[in-house]
Design a protein around this motif. Structure first.
Motif: not given
Length: 470
Positions: A325-327, A251-263, A401-409
């Protein structure tokens, strides 16, 4: 008097020049094979990608690039759901990476210095983000095989390695600075001129990295993807404390809302069941060469990655929500490059000074040794110049082989169905109890927490989807 020393001089030049030609002509990674693998992988022709990587391993007699090809092959096998095969090859890459990591921690010198040859002749050591992702994919392999104990071990290794990287890099920077200072003593004028002459490159890179300021939270080489999936795994397998630590960092890196709710859910000991959707989109950045042949100088620079899609949504209960965006792999790649660039530049300058100095020494020997010996020395200088010019190359090896961006739902499992929508593509699922049995095709177990992993490809018709019950 001079004639009596001619055989010795001829022998010395012959040995020196021959050795340097061998260094210049040593094995380099076949860009053709990497391009063939990349084309097959992103065309979803994973069987062809498997053949290319195995062929490259077989042809690499000294196994200089084996860790890279084992990593590529292992991730490709994961995409084919061949988890046991993936583990075998990823483990081979991991053992080499682990040895390199420990050597760097102890400040042990690199094997096979590239001072007189191409940097690509040095055995492939891997990039730090690759070292971390090797353990991450091994953890996923074990998880999909139902081996939660070994999955836990690999997630722990993943996160532990990630946290130790910063100290390792500091040691690498110190070693490269020492190499630079040693070379500078041989030719301070050339060193100072080369440093000053790179101002335009530095300005260009500074402009390229100007957006990194807004991603200052991506410090310590943290990849939120691996910490988040590891955190979810820990939360669902009896280690809420460790899960909290990982999700806080994410959460400190991504500030993703879902991660905050998981916490919050973890803090309140929620028993709600959820299905998380993680989408890996696009193709990661890679490396390309910046070269000044006249002074035997070469550096790797970044070749930008690219995204494949623009819209990422979860539709459930008639409601559509954008995935966040997650990562950002592009930022992780740039951060690592930016951190290692001082060491890379110092080594490139040191190499250029030593190569150019050796050429000058052989030319001087030719001036002071007339006759056959002088001809041999002068010829040696000419050959060496050609060899250095041909062999000077930046190490542009890296995974692709790795992605450019990772998304979270995320979906509440009380929903009866949901859909993943990526541009004009969609994948529909029903949510129903599994009662300890395997889910049917198109079904997600509503009585367990789950992660749905999605990998996108350039083709408008294809998504790679797999679901894991935690």
């Amino acid at each position: 008097m001079r004639e009596s020393h001619l055989p010795k001089l001829v022998g010395l030049c012959s040995v020196s020049v021959a050795g340097l030609i061998l260094a210049g002509c040593a094995h380099t990674t076949s860009r053709t094979e990497l391009n063939q693998f990349q084309h097959a992988y992103y065309s979803k022709n994973h069987q062809r990608a498997d053949q290319v990587s195995k062929s490259a391993l077989a042809e690499d007699k000294k196994q200089k690039d084996a860790p890279l090809w084992n990593l590529e092959n292992g991730v490709n096998a994961f995409m084919m759901d061949k988890y046991k095969d993936s583990l075998v090859t990823l483990d081979k890459a991991n053992k080499t990476f682990d040895t390199n990591f420990k050597n760097m921690e102890k400040a042990v010198d690199k094997v096979g210095a590239a001072t007189y040859g191409s940097a690509m002749n040095v055995p492939y050591e891997g990039h730090m983000y690759e070292w971390v992702l090797t353990n991450y994919y091994m953890a996923l392999d074990y998880a999909f095989l139902g081996d939660k104990q070994d999955a836990r071990v690999e997630f722990n290794r993943t996160i532990d390695r990630e946290r130790r990287i910063k100290d390792v890099y500091n040691k690498e920077l110190a070693k490269a600075e020492a190499e630079f200072q040693k070379a500078k003593q041989k030719n301070a004028s050339m060193a100072n001129k080369m440093v000053a002459g790179m101002s335009s490159l530095d300005s260009e890179l500074k402009s390229k990295f100007s957006n990194l300021e807004q991603f200052s939270a991506y410090n310590g080489f943290v990849n939120p993807l691996v910490n988040y999936v590891g955190g979810l795994f820990f939360a669902n397998n009896g280690d809420k404390g460790k899960a909290m630590d990982e999700l806080k960092e994410v959460y400190g890196v991504s500030h993703n809302e879902i991660v905050g709710e998981d916490l919050k859910n973890l803090m309140h000991h929620s028993h709600e069941k959820y299905t998380w959707v993680i989408v890996e989109d696009g193709m990661q950045p890679t490396l390309q060469e910046y070269k000044i042949p006249s002074i035997n100088f070469a550096l790797p620079t970044i070749q930008d990655g690219r995204s494949f899609h623009d819209s990422f949504k979860i539709v459930a209960n008639g409601k559509s929500e954008n995935m966040g965006v997650l990562s950002n792999f592009a930022i992780i790649f740039q951060k690592e490059y930016q951190a290692t660039l001082p060491a890379i530049k110092n080594r490139a300058i040191a190499s250029a000074i030593l190569k150019t100095g050796t050429e000058a020494a052989l030319k001087t020997a030719g001036e002071y040794a007339p006759g056959y010996g002088g001809l041999a020395a002068s010829l040696g200088g000419s050959i060496l110049h050609a060899t250095n010019k041909a062999s000077t190359a930046a190490d542009t090896r890296s995974s692709n082989v790795f992605p450019n961006t990772v998304y979270l739902g995320r979906v509440d499992n009380k929903s009866h169905k949901f859909s993943i929508q990526i541009d004009n593509l969609h994948k529909d699922f029903t949510l129903a109890p599994c009662n300890g049995k395997a889910a049917a095709p198109g079904q997600i177990c509503s009585d367990t927490n789950n992660i749905v992993f999605v990998r996108t490809f350039p083709s408008p018709k294809e998504l790679n989807v797999r679901a894991l019950s935690l």
